[in-house]
Design a protein around this motif. Structure first.
Motif, short mmCIF file in Angstrom:
data_model
loop_
_atom_site.label_atom_id
_atom_site.label_comp_id
_atom_site.label_asym_id
_atom_site.label_seq_id
_atom_site.Cartn_x
_atom_site.Cartn_y
_atom_site.Cartn_z
N ALA A 63 0.86 -1.22 0.15
CA ALA A 63 -0.11 0.00 -0.09
C ALA A 63 0.80 1.32 -0.02
CB ALA A 63 -0.83 0.05 1.20
N CYS A 98 -7.02 12.03 3.36
CA CYS A 98 -6.39 10.58 3.20
C CYS A 98 -5.43 10.61 4.26
CB CYS A 98 -5.62 10.55 2.05
SG CYS A 98 -6.62 10.35 0.58
N VAL A 101 -7.46 9.82 7.86
CA VAL A 101 -8.08 8.74 8.20
C VAL A 101 -6.95 7.51 8.14
CG1 VAL A 101 -8.41 7.87 5.78
CG2 VAL A 101 -9.89 7.18 7.60
N CYS A 102 -5.84 7.59 7.58
CA CYS A 102 -4.75 6.59 7.78
C CYS A 102 -4.07 6.78 8.98
CB CYS A 102 -3.74 6.92 6.67
SG CYS A 102 -4.11 6.59 5.06
N VAL A 104 -5.67 7.63 11.61
CA VAL A 104 -6.54 6.93 12.66
C VAL A 104 -6.84 5.58 12.72
CG1 VAL A 104 -9.14 6.82 13.06
CG2 VAL A 104 -8.28 8.89 12.68
N ILE A 105 -6.63 5.08 11.61
CA ILE A 105 -6.42 3.59 11.33
C ILE A 105 -4.97 3.14 11.95
CG2 ILE A 105 -6.62 1.30 9.81
CD1 ILE A 105 -8.98 2.69 9.22
N GLY A 109 -4.92 0.74 15.19
CA GLY A 109 -4.36 -0.65 14.63
C GLY A 109 -3.29 -0.97 15.63
N ILE A 138 -0.72 -3.90 9.86
CA ILE A 138 -1.95 -2.91 9.17
C ILE A 138 -1.48 -1.57 9.71
CG2 ILE A 138 -4.46 -2.23 9.68
CD1 ILE A 138 -5.06 -5.13 9.93
N PHE A 142 -0.55 1.81 7.05
CA PHE A 142 -1.49 3.07 7.25
C PHE A 142 -0.47 4.13 7.61
CE2 PHE A 142 -4.82 0.07 6.55
CZ PHE A 142 -5.62 0.71 5.94
N MET A 145 1.50 5.13 4.57
CA MET A 145 0.67 5.82 3.57
C MET A 145 0.41 7.18 4.08
SD MET A 145 -2.37 3.48 1.86
CE MET A 145 -3.02 2.54 3.01
N PHE A 149 1.17 10.27 1.79
CA PHE A 149 0.40 11.32 1.14
C PHE A 149 0.83 12.71 1.89
CE2 PHE A 149 -3.04 7.80 1.10
CZ PHE A 149 -3.20 8.01 -0.22
N ILE B 26 -9.91 4.82 0.48
CA ILE B 26 -9.86 6.02 1.38
C ILE B 26 -11.54 6.11 1.77
CG2 ILE B 26 -9.14 8.12 2.36
CD1 ILE B 26 -6.90 6.16 2.07
N ILE B 50 -11.09 -2.47 11.98
CA ILE B 50 -9.70 -3.24 11.73
C ILE B 50 -9.81 -4.58 11.79
CG2 ILE B 50 -7.30 -3.17 12.37
CD1 ILE B 50 -7.74 -0.37 13.18
N VAL B 286 -3.25 -4.83 -4.99
CA VAL B 286 -3.16 -3.77 -3.37
C VAL B 286 -4.26 -2.92 -3.58
CG1 VAL B 286 -1.81 -2.23 -2.34
CG2 VAL B 286 -0.60 -4.09 -3.26
N LEU B 290 -7.21 -3.05 -1.01
CA LEU B 290 -7.36 -1.99 0.25
C LEU B 290 -8.91 -1.60 0.09
CD1 LEU B 290 -4.33 0.40 -0.23
CD2 LEU B 290 -5.20 -1.00 1.65
#
Lengths: 170, 437
Positions: A63, A98, A101-102, A104-105, A109, A138, A142, A145, A149, B26, B50, B286, B290
């Motif tokens: 990712a 983007c 939220v990445c 937060v996860i 996670g 995970i 994220f 990612m 971004f 997203i 998750i 991927v 996702l």
């Protein structure tokens, strides 16, 4: 700082390489499994478990690289119709969503991974796999990612490639 | 909160974010995080998102997706697809409209396993359309077959999208893959007749020109060397599933290995072609996974809050005849096709449409096949089908949107007729899976 950036790039591309390797390994494993079974031998149940875990690990490892390569699919119809200035602002806004939220996860996670580690949680399949070893990919994915971004925003670079290029991998 | 507010919030957020240009995966993540924190208890809900993703991804039924994608990429990058193109080109000889047929045959070979009609459209638009126009083909006949490829590719196995839809609808993956064979052949025949009739009515659409006649000996060589082995791989992948030697998952992996073996036999398997294939397959895998991860909780929140049941009951309250409901669902898919790709549309609609189809007592394989065709049709449907704009982007200069609409319409018409035939004559889709079981 340059060394940190280089090390980070090495991790990012290294993870993508491992993802590609896992995909190949998955293909080989399944083929060996089928051949063994059809030759009358008992194949290993671990083949099955490995494949299932690989299905989660592959996208997690790939990712951040996909974000770097501007490979995410998106709906461009409205964005492309906007005047350039507004489109540029909208792209920044999309970038912030983007990143948000990445993060937060990644945060939650990490929380799950830590709890699984402390409580020694096991994912019971053909073997008792420590759950944190799988789930842990995970938050890492994220987080990276979000960094990707943020990197695009920092460099004022558009991270959304034209859709025809995204889908044809050009 | 009433179910309709929940449904509005979920679909509104997902669609709204996607329309604004937020990457699809997203967009789903934001929707799920929002919904989970409102309806599933704040932080605990987000952790559930998750954990759901973890559960949804580690699902063996998804294995064919990367394997079919790898198969398609290997097919393309090792030059096997080009061999198919060239063989079809030479074998068809002086047939009028040869390049239009070649586009259909070659495009289906590429787009099928790759599962991306958009990728195929971009590729063929750059490769075939300029060549056809150079040869004096009409604009319409140069573009039309490219628009038709997607409809064919999505149902002829192996197809990654089929696997995903079957997984989402919790129906038999093998049955849905096999169900596409006969309708796929029927559609190919319809396209063939369409091109033939088109040229018959308007001979100037594909002017006759002399190509060097391929000697018979060379043609036989091409059939045995370049056609039969490639077709054999596709037939082999389908056959091992049909006769029950392997599951669809295993057939997909064997298919990918077979392409590698074949490419090695031809001496076309280079490190570079392998790396490029892995790169292409990894990209789409991927991206797709996702999106699946992001949408894993979507269906659960819909069910948990009662929105699924509410929507299903609401749809049933109109007391349409069951077939009327099918047409409404097709209409929704076509509408969504104006701005979304098939994968995203599938993930948004499957959690509602499959329970609805189940409640109405439909055969889910039959319904799945109709849905696949509708997904592809919506993609190319004027005035806003997303593929039309991709086509515009890669068409030769001077091509207008009107040209693209007119070129695509006859092919979309064929898909529409096929959908109607399947609706009113279900055995076309259900006979082969039943027999193979």
């Amino acid at each position: 700082m340059r060394y940190v950036a280089r090390a980070y790039d090495a991790v990012l591309y290294g993870m993508a390489f491992i993802a590609a390797f896992l995909m190949t390994a998955m293909m080989v494993t399944i083929t060996v499994d089928v051949v063994l079974r059809n030759l009358g031998y008992q194949s290993s149940a671990h083949f099955f478990t490995f494949t299932e875990y690989a299905l989660l690990v592959i996208p997690c490892m790939g990712a951040p690289w996909l974000a770097r390569e501007k490979g995410h699919i998106y709906v461009e119809i409205l964005l492309m119709a906007l005047p350039p200035r507004l489109r540029s602002w909208m792209t920044v806004l999309v970038g912030l969503v983007c990143i948000g939220v990445c993060l937060v996860i990644a945060w939650y996670g990490f929380d799950i991974t830590l709890r699984d580690f402390v409580q020694n949680e096991k994912d019971v399949r053909s073997l008792d796999m420590p759950r944190w070893m799988i789930v842990g990919w995970i938050p890492l994915s994220f987080l990276m990612m979000a960094i990707e971004f943020a990197r695009f925003l920092w460099r004022r670079e558009n991270f959304l490639a034209p859709l025809a290029e995204v889908t044809s991998g050009k | 909160m009433a179910w309709y507010w929940v449904a509005t919030l979920l679909f509104g957020t997902a669609l709204g974010l996607m329309m604004l240009g937020v990457p699809v995966a997203i967009g789903f993540f934001v929707t799920n995080v929002l919904a989970a924190s409102i309806f599933m208890g704040g932080a605990a809900g987000i952790q559930q998102v998750i954990n759901n993703g973890f559960g949804a991804m580690t699902n063996f039924a998804l294995v064919p997706i990367p394997m079919f994608l790898l198969m398609g990429e290997l097919f393309y990058h090792t030059g096997l697809a080009t061999r198919c193109f060239n063989a079809a080109d030479k074998l068809l000889g002086n047939i009028r409209g040869r390049l239009a047929y070649v586009t259909l045959i070659g495009g289906t070979a590429y787009a099928g396993p790759a599962g991306s009609s958009m990728g195929a459209c971009a590729l063929l638009g750059r490769l075939m359309a300029p060549e056809m126009i150079r040869r004096g083909y009409s604009k319409y006949l140069s573009i039309g077959p490219i628009m038709g490829v997607g409809g064919l590719a999505v149902i002829i196995p192996p197809s990654a999208l089929t696997v995903l839809l079957a997984t989402l609808g919790q129906t038999d993956v093998g049955a849905l893959l096999i169900a596409g064979i006969i309708p796929g052949l029927v559609l190919a025949l319809m396209y063939g007749v369409l091109i033939w009739a088109w040229i018959l009515i308007d001979p100037s659409a594909a002017p006759a020109y002399q190509v060097d006649e391929t000697p018979r000996k060379e043609k036989i060589r091409l059939i045995f060397v370049d056609v039969i082995p490639m077709v054999a791989i596709i037939v082999f992948s389908v056959l091992v599933m049909t006769v029950g030697w392997c599951t669809p998952t295993e057939a997909a992996a064997l298919g990918a290995v077979s392409v590698i073996a074949l490419a090695a036999c031809y001496g076309e398997l280079t490190w570079q072609s392998f790396v490029k294939s892995m790169d292409g397959a990894l990209r789409v895998t991927v991206m797709a996974f996702l999106v699946i991860f992001g949408s894993a909780t979507f269906a659960q929140v819909l069910a948990f809050t009662g929105a699924s049941t509410g929507l299903v009951n609401w749809a049933l309250s109109f007391q349409f005849a069951p077939l009327g409901v099918v047409f409404v669902m097709i209409g929704v898919i076509i509408f969504l096709g104006s701005f979304m790709d098939p994968l995203s549309k599938m993930l948004l609609t499957a959690p509602i449409f499959f329970p609805l189809a189940k409640t109405l007592g439909f055969d889910l394989t039959w319904f799945g096949l109709i849905m696949l065709l509708a997904l592809e049709m919506g993609y190319t449907m004027p005035p806003f089908g997303l593929l039309l704009f991709v086509m515009k982007g890669v068409s030769p200069p001077g091509t207008t949107m009107r040209d693209i609409y007119l070129a695509g319409m006859p092919f979309i018409g064929c898909v529409m007729i096929l959908i109607l035939v399947i609706i009113f004559f279900p055995p076309l889709a259900t006979w082969l899976p039943t027999v193979s079981h």
